[in-house]
Write an enzyme that holds these catalytic residues in place. Sequence first.
Site, PDB file in Angstrom:
ATOM      1  N   CYS A 211       0.837  -1.209   0.000  1.00 20.49           N
ATOM      2  CA  CYS A 211       0.000   0.000   0.000  1.00 20.49           C
ATOM      3  C   CYS A 211       0.872   1.260   0.000  1.00 20.49           C
ATOM      4  CB  CYS A 211      -0.923   0.001   1.216  1.00 20.49           C
ATOM      5  SG  CYS A 211      -1.860   1.533   1.368  1.00 20.49           S
TER       6      CYS A 211
ATOM      7  N   HIS B 248      -8.653   7.493   2.516  1.00 20.02           N
ATOM      8  CA  HIS B 248      -8.103   8.737   1.967  1.00 20.02           C
ATOM      9  C   HIS B 248      -9.151   9.449   1.129  1.00 20.02           C
ATOM     10  CE1 HIS B 248      -7.785   6.223  -1.637  1.00 20.02           C
ATOM     11  NE2 HIS B 248      -7.567   7.320  -2.346  1.00 20.02           N
TER      12      HIS B 248
ATOM     13  N   CYS C 242       0.392   3.685   3.267  1.00 16.08           N
ATOM     14  CA  CYS C 242       0.785   3.240   4.602  1.00 16.08           C
ATOM     15  C   CYS C 242       2.107   3.921   4.987  1.00 16.08           C
ATOM     16  CB  CYS C 242       0.950   1.717   4.615  1.00 16.08           C
ATOM     17  SG  CYS C 242      -0.582   0.826   5.009  1.00 16.08           S
TER      18      CYS C 242
ATOM     19  N   GLN D  17      -9.422  13.242  -1.626  1.00 17.96           N
ATOM     20  CA  GLN D  17      -8.622  14.015  -2.563  1.00 17.96           C
ATOM     21  C   GLN D  17      -9.026  15.482  -2.546  1.00 17.96           C
ATOM     22  OE1 GLN D  17      -7.741  12.063  -6.413  1.00 17.96           O
ATOM     23  NE2 GLN D  17      -9.422  10.690  -5.896  1.00 17.96           N
TER      24      GLN D  17
HETATM   25 ZN   LIG Z   1      -2.341   1.369   3.601  1.00 23.05          ZN
END
Ligand SMILES: [Zn+2]
Length: 338
Positions: free
Chosen positions: A70, A172, A73, A174
């Site tokens: 990822c 997340h 991370c 944007q």
């Molecule tokens: Zn992650």
Amino acid sequence: MPRAVRTDIVQPDGRHVYLYGDFEPAPAGYRAPAMPNGVYQRRWNPLRREWVLVAASRQARTFLPERADCPLCPSRPEHSTEIPAARFQAAVFENRFPAMVPWPPAGGLCEVVVYTDEHDGSFATLPADRLDRLAEVWTERYRELTARRGIKYVFIFENRGEQVGVTLHHPHGQIYAYPFVPPVPATELGRHAGGCLQCELVRDELTARRRVLINEAGIVAYVPESARWPYEVHVAMRAHRPALPDVLPAGRRALLAAMQRVTRAYDRLFDVPMPYMMSMHQSPAQASPQAHLHVEFYPILRDRGKLKYLAGSETGAGVFINDTLAEESADRLRSLLE
Ligand SMILES: [Zn+2]
Ligand SMILES: [Zn+2]
Ligand SMILES: [Zn+2]
């Protein structure tokens, strides 16, 4: 919560990373990922009178990586990610696969907002302290990006779920900073002559009560009468506030808390993580006293396992067909609020 301390890092390819609050530096041997070459343009469609962004490098985007790979991370000794830190609270970085770049002819900016360094979870499951920090991060980014030369509109949004094209599961959102005011907010802003229409809509919903989900701490959440999407929800400031910086910190926290309650209800609706798009509409960079801060959620499931598609009428004619009644959707969502 005091304003988050921010640490700025510039990656070797010139992209900025902002770390908010405490963090642990990247492990030795950290190697920053680099932005691939691409073609970035904006092209004008004279018939529709709208811009199209061309970003011809995005095909190389990371697509649903394994958890260990990822890119959002924290970095580990054997795995350098977008975030040059071994631990962090919240981070923002300039997208390596942007839709716009800051130089002409595209002239915009795309940032990724990483809500937490914990891979599992979503906006709906963020603990209260992370949610409060996110409110301050959004406000700070809005303030800074609207002040940039050439930026006309700062759009905070989240795509959630593979069905809306999300390529990374890590929680997340944007931010797109456009060099023009996009058509949807422009249309809304154009409707405010003779008083704020959003204020009027909120008043009408509160009077009708039928479609209201939340009316608390200065925040109103409701299924709009003319919802385009089944289970569409709008979350608005009850008082007229053009943008996040015009709201006191407690009000911003209340806004995000209400948004989170809505997303939790979504996840309970069909007992699956609800794929949705979240759009925040606020004042353009050239401050408009007429703008009224609100958030729109477009969940794309109309039933368990059934996606609402944008088909011929929606895409080719601009006419949405909603096969649910806003009033019934509101009843159902209200019963799922905690
Ligand atoms: Zn992650
Ligand atoms: Zn208003
Ligand atoms: Zn709106």
